[in-house]
Design an enzyme around this catalytic site. Structure first.
Site, PDB file in Angstrom:
ATOM      1  CB  ILE A 151      51.288 -12.812  17.739  1.00 56.40           C
ATOM      2  CG1 ILE A 151      52.004 -11.901  16.745  1.00 56.40           C
ATOM      3  CG2 ILE A 151      49.785 -12.862  17.441  1.00 56.40           C
ATOM      4  CD1 ILE A 151      51.955 -12.380  15.309  1.00 56.40           C
ATOM      5  CG  ASP A 170      56.064 -21.195  23.370  1.00 54.38           C
ATOM      6  OD1 ASP A 170      57.163 -21.747  23.193  1.00 54.38           O
ATOM      7  OD2 ASP A 170      55.804 -20.067  22.923  1.00 54.38           O
ATOM      8  CB  CYS A 229      45.385 -15.495  12.858  1.00 49.10           C
ATOM      9  SG  CYS A 229      43.612 -15.221  12.823  1.00 49.10           S
ATOM     10  CB  ALA A 230      49.927 -18.892  13.147  1.00 52.27           C
ATOM     11  CG  ASP A 255      43.785 -14.205   8.252  1.00 53.43           C
ATOM     12  OD1 ASP A 255      42.987 -13.730   7.412  1.00 53.43           O
ATOM     13  OD2 ASP A 255      44.883 -13.683   8.515  1.00 53.43           O
ATOM     14  CD  GLU A 260      47.788 -18.001   2.721  1.00 49.03           C
ATOM     15  OE1 GLU A 260      48.457 -16.990   2.434  1.00 49.03           O
ATOM     16  OE2 GLU A 260      47.387 -18.234   3.865  1.00 49.03           O
ATOM     17  CG  HIS A 278      47.640 -14.202   4.912  1.00 49.07           C
ATOM     18  ND1 HIS A 278      48.561 -15.127   4.494  1.00 49.07           N
ATOM     19  CD2 HIS A 278      48.159 -13.652   6.041  1.00 49.07           C
ATOM     20  CE1 HIS A 278      49.592 -15.134   5.318  1.00 49.07           C
ATOM     21  NE2 HIS A 278      49.372 -14.246   6.273  1.00 49.07           N
ATOM     22  N   GLY A 280      45.520 -10.915   8.643  1.00 46.96           N
ATOM     23  CA  GLY A 280      46.090 -10.686   9.956  1.00 46.96           C
ATOM     24  C   GLY A 280      46.838  -9.374  10.084  1.00 46.96           C
ATOM     25  CB  ALA A 281      49.754  -8.037   8.511  1.00 46.24           C
TER      26      ALA A 281
END
Length: 525
Positions: A151, A170, A229-230, A255, A260, A278, A280-281
């Site tokens: 992503i 990373d 958004c992860a 997000d 949650e 949430h 994102g998807a």
């Protein structure tokens, strides 16, 4: 005829795939726990999203169940350990949501830069506050990515289309992969100091939890904007609120949240914050992709035995399984040990099979080495997608076999080449069954790897062992086993200590401050 239950809303195309492949399928959405337990014993396969909880109780009642397929990435709603105990394969679809999540990230970044939600509310209320909503251009700004995998790399590409500079932290991003993406690889502190916008694209692991802590957020440049958004838990949400009120952070977009569904949050009170539930998807294309993928994967497994994107099963034939089983555990433990000790980017991995191990089917063993190696930073990695992830990150994999090895009947060695040089661990099987670590970084030692281990690299000086034992004892930490090795008297030494439970951070800090300690880390197996 195998029978599959679809327990959460999926695209109708998923049901069609099951039927086309010759499976019987029932769609029963919204089942309660007791209702699911009452019927799950009739099914060979179960397809879910995030709503249905596949608990240990459900799995205990699933007499016929062979596979659970999750249409999506996270498997927090599935008890993978219990599934493994019951011989149930757990599959996910790790790449079906990538583009959608990346596009949501870019959408939030643009909305945050131009204060679009607040301006929309103001205009709808009849106020014409043109001078109030002064935005910023993204062109020429620096985007800092925490995580640059599937992503994150898509976000980098889209951001470059907006003429932004992209830097990334990373540990598993190789220099070659960074160059391919036109991304500058940096350490975390450098990213915090330079980025105008910080976007998170990392899984939630012990290494990444609270990576944007209050301390790290205070290191960011004034006027920074934060986007997550992860996964919830990567960012200290209360600290974000405080730093927005103090004028240090210009705005944030979330997000995902630590808890949650997020019914309430201090973030909700701030106009500088954009929040979404949430999403994102949440696109038609993503939902279709993951539904089709999970249907195909479950069908293939039930009809042909093919395994794709399994989190808890190796690609091993029935004939090989009894012989490979202890080697599989050894391979994953060695990979995990190397992965937890590595602190910089991976460039090359060499797995050497010597003695009896050289005659085995080494492919699943190498996949398990990679799984253990990558899992400390990539929670969704499994033995099926680990080679693809390694290839995507330009990590070169070498496999070496040799029939003879001095001193052992069988020996596995994992050598990891990093930006700071090679790191090596070796292991064997005790009585052909029990994995044993026999060498770390060339220093001989024999150790069983337990659930909770303390690794200490130190100078070989008198008094160190006593000081370490006192530190742990004063903290009430019980030592199960204590293993030592050194390269020469007075030289470099390693202590590997098995303890009865997790080691608190403050105790690790005390160990690191002991005289002669060069490195101290907690390892989990």
């Amino acid at each position: 005829m195998p029978k599959v239950l679809i327990a959460d809303p999926l695209s109708p195309a998923a049901e069609a795939i099951f039927k086309e492949r010759g499976l019987e399928v029932d769609t029963r959405v919204g089942l309660g726990k007791d209702e699911l337990i009452a019927i799950i014993g009739d099914y060979d396969g179960l397809a879910v999203r995030s709503a249905t909880k596949v608990t240990a109780e459900v799995l205990a009642a699933a007499r016929r169940l062979k596979v659970v397929g999750r249409a999506g990435i996270g498997v927090d709603n599935i008890d993978v350990e219990a599934a493994t105990r019951h011989g149930v394969v757990v599959m996910n679809t790790p790449f079906g949501n990538s583009v959608t999540t990346a596009e949501h990230t870019i959408s939030l970044m643009l909305a945050l830069a131009r204060q679009i939600p607040a301006a929309d509310r103001s205009t709808r209320a009849g106020r014409w506050e043109k001078n109030r909503f002064m935005g910023v251009e993204l062109m020429g700004k620096t985007l800092g990515l925490i995580g640059c995998g599937n992503i994150g790399s898509i976000v980098a590409d889209r951001a470059q289309g907006l003429k932004m500079r992209v830097i990334a932290f990373d540990p598993f991003l190789s220099p070659e992969r960074a160059a391919d993406l036109n991304v500058e690889k940096v350490e975390l502190d450098a990213l915090l100091a330079r980025a105008d916008v910080i976007s998170l694209h990392a899984p939630l692991t012990e290494q990444t939890r609270n990576i944007l802590s209050r301390e790290n957020l205070q290191k960011t440049r004034p006027g920074v904007r934060i986007i997550n958004c992860a996964r919830g838990g990567l960012v200290d949400e209360a600290a974000v609120c405080d730093l927005i009120r103090a004028g240090h952070i210009a705005g944030a977009a979330f997000d995902v949240f630590t808890v949650e569904p997020a019914r309430e949050s201090p973030l909700f009170a701030l106009e500088e914050v954009i929040v979404t539930p949430h999403l994102g998807a949440a696109t038609m294309e993503a939902q279709e992709n993951v539904a089709l993928q999970v249907a195909e994967q479950i069908s293939d497994y039930l009809m042909t035995g093919a395994v794709v994107n399994a989190l808890n099963m190796a690609s091993v034939t029935a004939e090989e399984a009894p012989r490979l089983r202890p080697y599989m555990k050894l391979a994953e433990q060695l990979g995990s040990c190397a992965g937890q000790l590595v602190e910089t980017g991976l460039e090359e991995v060499t797995v050497t099979y010597a003695g009896h191990a050289a005659s085995l089917n080494t492919r699943p063993l190498t996949q398990l080495v990679l799984t253990g190696l990558l899992r400390p930073q990539l929670a969704s990695v499994n033995m099926v997608n680990a080679p693809a992830i390694a290839k995507q990150r330009n990590i070169h994999i070498r496999v070496v076999t040799c029939d003879m090895i001095e001193g052992y009947q069988t020996l596995l060695t994992v050598e990891v080449l990093t930006e700071r040089g090679p790191r090596t661990v070796s292991g064997t099987l005790f009585q052909d069954q029990e994995p044993r670590l026999v060498s770390i970084h060339g220093i001989p030692m024999e150790a069983r790897l337990g659930p909770h281990m303390l690794y200490v690299r130190n100078q070989d000086k008198p008094g160190f062992i006593g000081a370490l034992g006192r530190t742990l004892g004063d903290a009430g930490i019980n030592i199960a086993t204590f293993h030592l090795g050194r390269d020469a008297p007075g030289g470099n030494a390693i202590a590997l200590v098995e303890v009865d439970g997790p080691i608190p951070d403050y105790v690790l800090d005390q160990v690191r401050r002991l005289p002669h300690v060069l490195q101290a880390k907690q390892l989990s197996f």
